[in-house]
Design an enzyme around this catalytic site. Structure first.
Site, PDB file in Angstrom:
ATOM      1  N   LEU A   3       0.873  -1.174   0.000  1.00 34.24           N
ATOM      2  CA  LEU A   3       0.000   0.000   0.000  1.00 34.24           C
ATOM      3  C   LEU A   3       0.912   1.226   0.000  1.00 34.24           C
ATOM      4  O   LEU A   3       1.985   1.200   0.609  1.00 34.24           O
ATOM      5  CB  LEU A   3      -0.883   0.017   1.256  1.00 34.24           C
ATOM      6  CG  LEU A   3      -1.954  -1.072   1.364  1.00 34.24           C
ATOM      7  CD1 LEU A   3      -2.646  -1.008   2.729  1.00 34.24           C
ATOM      8  CD2 LEU A   3      -2.995  -0.912   0.247  1.00 34.24           C
ATOM      9  N   ASP A   4       0.469   2.283  -0.650  1.00 36.28           N
ATOM     10  CA  ASP A   4       1.262   3.521  -0.642  1.00 36.28           C
ATOM     11  C   ASP A   4       1.407   4.028   0.789  1.00 36.28           C
ATOM     12  O   ASP A   4       0.574   3.724   1.655  1.00 36.28           O
ATOM     13  CB  ASP A   4       0.557   4.601  -1.476  1.00 36.28           C
ATOM     14  CG  ASP A   4       0.447   4.216  -2.940  1.00 36.28           C
ATOM     15  OD1 ASP A   4       1.248   3.366  -3.386  1.00 36.28           O
ATOM     16  OD2 ASP A   4      -0.446   4.757  -3.627  1.00 36.28           O
ATOM     17  N   ALA A   5       2.425   4.846   1.021  1.00 37.56           N
ATOM     18  CA  ALA A   5       2.686   5.349   2.385  1.00 37.56           C
ATOM     19  C   ALA A   5       1.467   6.081   2.946  1.00 37.56           C
ATOM     20  O   ALA A   5       1.165   5.979   4.133  1.00 37.56           O
ATOM     21  CB  ALA A   5       3.904   6.264   2.372  1.00 37.56           C
ATOM     22  N   LYS A  23      -5.460   5.284  -7.443  1.00 36.43           N
ATOM     23  CA  LYS A  23      -5.247   6.724  -7.637  1.00 36.43           C
ATOM     24  C   LYS A  23      -5.226   7.066  -9.128  1.00 36.43           C
ATOM     25  O   LYS A  23      -5.789   8.071  -9.559  1.00 36.43           O
ATOM     26  CB  LYS A  23      -3.930   7.156  -6.981  1.00 36.43           C
ATOM     27  CG  LYS A  23      -3.984   7.094  -5.465  1.00 36.43           C
ATOM     28  CD  LYS A  23      -2.639   7.444  -4.862  1.00 36.43           C
ATOM     29  CE  LYS A  23      -2.678   7.268  -3.349  1.00 36.43           C
ATOM     30  NZ  LYS A  23      -1.346   7.303  -2.735  1.00 36.43           N
TER      31      LYS A  23
END
Ligand code: URA
Length: 240
Positions: free
Chosen positions: A98-100, A182
């Site tokens: 998962l992205d930060a 996104k």
């Protein structure tokens, strides 16, 4: 621990059968042929037929990843990592990423075979995302998300998409490309403001607060294995 006990703990064979494997020269410890009286110490590398085996128990954790934590084992920039939020032993790694700035459900395990399959596109594991976006997506935008969006690495596969409220969308994907949610939402004119993964492979966070984890229940592990056709590892122990 004696080599035959180590092999039994690793789920390779019973102690008696392990002795047979050792006598047959199929077991190596730190590259040397194992013997019936070989002792295995922490850090030793044990191989059977050239494949490393480990006496560590299998562990499966579901983490509610908070924002600002990176999905990696070690971060060269020194940022906090997801592995620092779960027990250090046995060592586990995140399945996928998962992205930060993304929050939500993240599985960590030392079951390499299961992790590999869950992350493999072939198995199309389901991921449920809730996104807060700019603007308020209309039915046309939702339909584009469902039908597939043209991205620079190709068209996305059909997905489920529904509006949860003003500027809030749920997307259910069976793909896992980098920054996919996104990029998809930006492509339909609604850049993501906040992203949360509420479900992964049927695992849900329930009331788990951000930063907290729980071990998977044995039936959840069994269901994951069924999902990706991964056989249970005989008598290997699990902490789940
Ligand atoms: N898609 C994204 O864009 N980011 C994530 O963290 C996960 C899926």
């Amino acid at each position: 621990m004696r080599l035959n006990a180590y092999l039994a703990r690793a789920g390779v064979a019973s102690r008696r059968r392990a002795d047979e494997l050792i006598k047959a020269g199929r077991v190596r410890v730190n590259g040397e042929p194992g013997r019936l009286n070989t002792f295995v110490a922490a850090g030793d590398r044990v191989e059977v037929d050239g494949r490393e085996v480990s006496a560590q128990p299998l562990a499966y954790y579901l983490l509610h990843k908070p924002a600002g934590v990176v999905t990696t084992v070690r971060d060269p920039q020194g940022r906090p990592t997801v592995v620092q939020l779960v027990p250090a032993q046995p060592r586990v790694v995140p399945v996928g990423r998962l992205d930060a700035d993304t929050t939500g459900a993240l599985l960590l395990t030392n079951d390499g075979a299961l992790a590999h399959r869950l992350a493999h596109p072939r198995y199309g594991v389901e991921k449920v995302y809730e996104a807060e976006v700019e603007g308020d997506p209309d039915e046309k935008a939702l339909r584009r998300l469902r039908d597939g969006v043209e991205l620079d690495d190709g068209r996305t596969a059909p997905a489920r998409a529904r509006r949860l409220g003003p500027g809030r969308v749920e997307l259910v994907l069976h793909e896992g490309r980098k920054h996919q949610v996104k990029r998809m939402l930006a492509a339909v004119g609604h850049p993501v403001l906040r992203l949360h993964r509420s479900g992964y492979a049927g695992l849900e966070l329930g009331g788990l607060p951000p930063g907290a984890w729980r071990p998977l229940r044995a039936e959840e592990v069994a269901r994951l294995r069924t999902l990706v056709g991964s056989a249970a590892r005989g008598d290997r122990r699990t902490t789940a």
